[in-house]
Scaffold this motif. Structure first.
Motif, PDB file in Angstrom:
ATOM      1  N   LEU A   2      38.985  22.153  41.150  1.00  0.00           N
ATOM      2  CA  LEU A   2      39.731  22.820  40.074  1.00  0.00           C
ATOM      3  C   LEU A   2      39.020  24.098  39.645  1.00  0.00           C
ATOM      4  CD1 LEU A   2      42.229  22.360  38.210  1.00  0.00           C
ATOM      5  CD2 LEU A   2      40.614  21.500  36.537  1.00  0.00           C
ATOM      6  N   LEU A   3      37.659  23.998  39.607  1.00  0.00           N
ATOM      7  CA  LEU A   3      36.903  25.179  39.189  1.00  0.00           C
ATOM      8  C   LEU A   3      37.068  26.311  40.202  1.00  0.00           C
ATOM      9  CD1 LEU A   3      33.583  23.715  37.744  1.00  0.00           C
ATOM     10  CD2 LEU A   3      35.605  24.535  36.564  1.00  0.00           C
ATOM     11  N   ASP A   4      37.110  25.971  41.486  1.00  0.00           N
ATOM     12  CA  ASP A   4      37.305  27.013  42.512  1.00  0.00           C
ATOM     13  C   ASP A   4      38.664  27.690  42.328  1.00  0.00           C
ATOM     14  OD1 ASP A   4      34.912  26.363  43.529  1.00  0.00           O
ATOM     15  OD2 ASP A   4      35.678  25.151  45.213  1.00  0.00           O
ATOM     16  N   GLU A   5      39.670  26.810  42.135  1.00  0.00           N
ATOM     17  CA  GLU A   5      41.039  27.354  41.951  1.00  0.00           C
ATOM     18  C   GLU A   5      41.087  28.276  40.733  1.00  0.00           C
ATOM     19  OE1 GLU A   5      44.663  24.947  42.172  1.00  0.00           O
ATOM     20  OE2 GLU A   5      43.390  23.398  43.081  1.00  0.00           O
ATOM     21  N   LEU A   6      40.407  27.837  39.652  1.00  0.00           N
ATOM     22  CA  LEU A   6      40.392  28.625  38.414  1.00  0.00           C
ATOM     23  C   LEU A   6      39.765  29.999  38.667  1.00  0.00           C
ATOM     24  CD1 LEU A   6      41.140  28.343  35.465  1.00  0.00           C
ATOM     25  CD2 LEU A   6      38.864  27.424  35.021  1.00  0.00           C
ATOM     26  N   LYS A   7      38.645  29.998  39.371  1.00  0.00           N
ATOM     27  CA  LYS A   7      37.945  31.272  39.627  1.00  0.00           C
ATOM     28  C   LYS A   7      38.806  32.202  40.475  1.00  0.00           C
ATOM     29  CE  LYS A   7      33.242  30.377  38.642  1.00  0.00           C
ATOM     30  NZ  LYS A   7      32.331  29.314  39.030  1.00  0.00           N
ATOM     31  N   SER A   8      39.421  31.593  41.523  1.00  0.00           N
ATOM     32  CA  SER A   8      40.213  32.487  42.388  1.00  0.00           C
ATOM     33  C   SER A   8      41.452  33.003  41.633  1.00  0.00           C
ATOM     34  CB  SER A   8      40.534  31.814  43.727  1.00  0.00           C
ATOM     35  OG  SER A   8      41.813  31.247  43.695  1.00  0.00           O
ATOM     36  N   ALA A   9      42.052  32.142  40.744  1.00  0.00           N
ATOM     37  CA  ALA A   9      43.205  32.606  39.948  1.00  0.00           C
ATOM     38  C   ALA A   9      42.785  33.749  39.031  1.00  0.00           C
ATOM     39  CB  ALA A   9      43.765  31.451  39.125  1.00  0.00           C
ATOM     40  N   GLN A  10      41.588  33.617  38.421  1.00  0.00           N
ATOM     41  CA  GLN A  10      41.101  34.670  37.504  1.00  0.00           C
ATOM     42  C   GLN A  10      40.889  35.976  38.282  1.00  0.00           C
ATOM     43  OE1 GLN A  10      37.336  33.835  35.585  1.00  0.00           O
ATOM     44  NE2 GLN A  10      37.630  35.549  34.145  1.00  0.00           N
ATOM     45  N   ALA A  11      40.249  35.836  39.469  1.00  0.00           N
ATOM     46  CA  ALA A  11      39.957  37.037  40.257  1.00  0.00           C
ATOM     47  C   ALA A  11      41.266  37.748  40.651  1.00  0.00           C
ATOM     48  CB  ALA A  11      39.154  36.649  41.506  1.00  0.00           C
ATOM     49  N   GLN A  12      42.252  36.925  41.073  1.00  0.00           N
ATOM     50  CA  GLN A  12      43.525  37.522  41.506  1.00  0.00           C
ATOM     51  C   GLN A  12      44.215  38.241  40.324  1.00  0.00           C
ATOM     52  OE1 GLN A  12      44.998  37.556  44.733  1.00  0.00           O
ATOM     53  NE2 GLN A  12      46.239  39.061  43.572  1.00  0.00           N
ATOM     54  N   ALA A  13      44.223  37.520  39.145  1.00  0.00           N
ATOM     55  CA  ALA A  13      44.890  38.108  37.967  1.00  0.00           C
ATOM     56  C   ALA A  13      44.185  39.400  37.557  1.00  0.00           C
ATOM     57  CB  ALA A  13      44.910  37.105  36.817  1.00  0.00           C
ATOM     58  N   GLU A  14      42.851  39.408  37.578  1.00  0.00           N
ATOM     59  CA  GLU A  14      42.105  40.624  37.174  1.00  0.00           C
ATOM     60  C   GLU A  14      42.429  41.783  38.119  1.00  0.00           C
ATOM     61  OE1 GLU A  14      38.349  38.640  34.792  1.00  0.00           O
ATOM     62  OE2 GLU A  14      38.135  39.128  36.923  1.00  0.00           O
ATOM     63  N   GLN A  15      42.543  41.446  39.397  1.00  0.00           N
ATOM     64  CA  GLN A  15      42.876  42.480  40.390  1.00  0.00           C
ATOM     65  C   GLN A  15      44.279  43.048  40.116  1.00  0.00           C
ATOM     66  OE1 GLN A  15      41.893  40.853  44.265  1.00  0.00           O
ATOM     67  NE2 GLN A  15      43.112  42.451  45.236  1.00  0.00           N
TER      68      GLN A  15
END
Ligand code: FA5
Length: 340
Positions: A2-15
């Motif tokens: 879940l933490l991995d998914e959260l990080k990748s979602a944050q990175a994508q949204a920031e981009q």
């Protein structure tokens, strides 16, 4: 996991936020992250599969990501709004040193313009211009015009009375008696001015304008009146104007006539303005009743007279092909522009 998914979602949204160029894109990102089926919402739902001892840590992280993304969206929104405002300010810049663009040229309103034209024509024909009061006595407006109190012909003019003896003049004929009392014949006068009646439709207005004409001399006749009116009308409207003289009745003239000209809207064919007749009534006229001369102290054995009363608003309507009298008083700039 879940933490991995959260990080990748944050990175994508920031981009995505960095790349966004419009408010529309910002709102789409907001929906994709925080909406009902947004990524953060579904990750929050995944909390139930997290081991109980891990939940506080994961929950705190979700909140951290939420706060960070909300702030990033807010910042980007402010940036975009500022950019939009700058663009607007740039395009709407006013250079106060620039010379003024062409001035708007004014012109006379059709009514004073008609008054000037008619006065010019009549002055050339030897008339002098006089004025009379708009708040008038019953005596000058009616009685001296051979219309005693309670006479049925008063109904022809729906008058605004202030009290039993004072009224807003319903006709410029009131000036006739005033002038006859003070002037020695022979004389020729005209009197333009405002008149008032409780009347309103496409050819009638409660405040309107008349021009009264009065000629007193030793040998005046109906032929003089008709030729004078023909000269005035032809000078005003042109030589090919169709003019119609009709017998009529006014207590202060005997015999009396009314004069019509071809309708400005249908040019004689018949329409709603002229009530299908093809003609519009423009003025009343006649040979001054000897009783009126006598009441004003003029010897009716020696002198005769003729008088006429133009409706000036109708004159302006006919001259400018105006289909409704109300346009003259609306002060609509688009209408006035056409009258220049
Ligand atoms: C008279 O007012 C007579 N005093 C005219 C007259 C003068 C006759 C001298 C004889 C000798 P009448 O009510 O018809 O007559 O009005 C004269 C003109 O004023 C009409 O032909 C019409 O052009 C105009 N007029 C009358 N009422 C109105 C109104 N409510 N709105 C606009 N024009 C009007």
């Amino acid at each position: 996991m879940l933490l991995d998914e959260l990080k990748s979602a944050q990175a994508q949204a920031e981009q995505d936020i960095v790349a966004a160029q419009s408010m529309k894109e910002i709102n789409e990102i907001r929906g994709k992250v925080f909406g009902k089926s947004g990524i953060l919402t579904s990750l929050s739902r995944g909390m139930r599969d997290v081991a109980p001892e891990e939940r506080p840590k994961v929950g705190a992280l979700i909140n951290e990501v939420r706060t960070a993304l909300e702030a990033a969206l807010e910042d980007k929104q402010t940036q975009l709004e500022q950019a939009e405002l700058n663009l607007k300010l740039e395009s709407e810049q006013i250079d106060i040193t620039e010379p003024a663009q062409g001035k708007c040229k004014g012109a006379l309103h059709p009514i004073p313009s008609v008054i000037d034209r008619l006065c010019d024509i009549c002055v050339e024909l030897g008339f002098s211009v006089v004025e009379g009061p708009e708040v008038e006595s019953d005596y000058y407006n009616f009685e001296a015009m051979n219309i005693p109190k309670n006479h049925p012909s008063r109904d022809m003019q729906d008058t605004f009375f202030i009290n039993d003896n004072i009224l807003l003049r319903s006709q410029t004929s009131a000036v006739q008696a005033r002038e006859m009392e003070v002037k020695k014949p022979p004389f020729k006068i005209i009197c333009p001015g405002k008149t008032y009646r409780n009347d309103s439709d496409s050819t009638h207005s409660p405040v309107f304008h008349q021009l009264e004409g009065l000629v007193i001399d030793e040998n005046v006749s109906m032929a003089d009146l008709k030729s004078m009116l023909t000269i005035i009308m032809k000078r005003l409207y042109g030589d090919d104007t169709v003019i119609r003289f009709r017998p009529s009745f006014f207590p202060f003239t005997e015999p009396s006539i009314e004069v019509d000209v071809s309708c400005p809207t249908c040019h004689g064919k018949g329409c709603s303005l002229c009530k299908g007749t093809g003609m519009l009534e423009l003025l009343g006229a006649g040979i001054v009743n000897p009783k009126v001369l006598e009441m004003s102290g003029i010897d009716s054995k020696k002198y005769r007279g003729f008088a006429f009363g133009f409706g000036l608003d109708r004159t302006a309507m006919i001259l400018n092909s105006i289909g409704n009298i109300k346009y003259l008083y609306k002060n609509d700039k688009r209408f006035l522009e056409q009258m220049k």
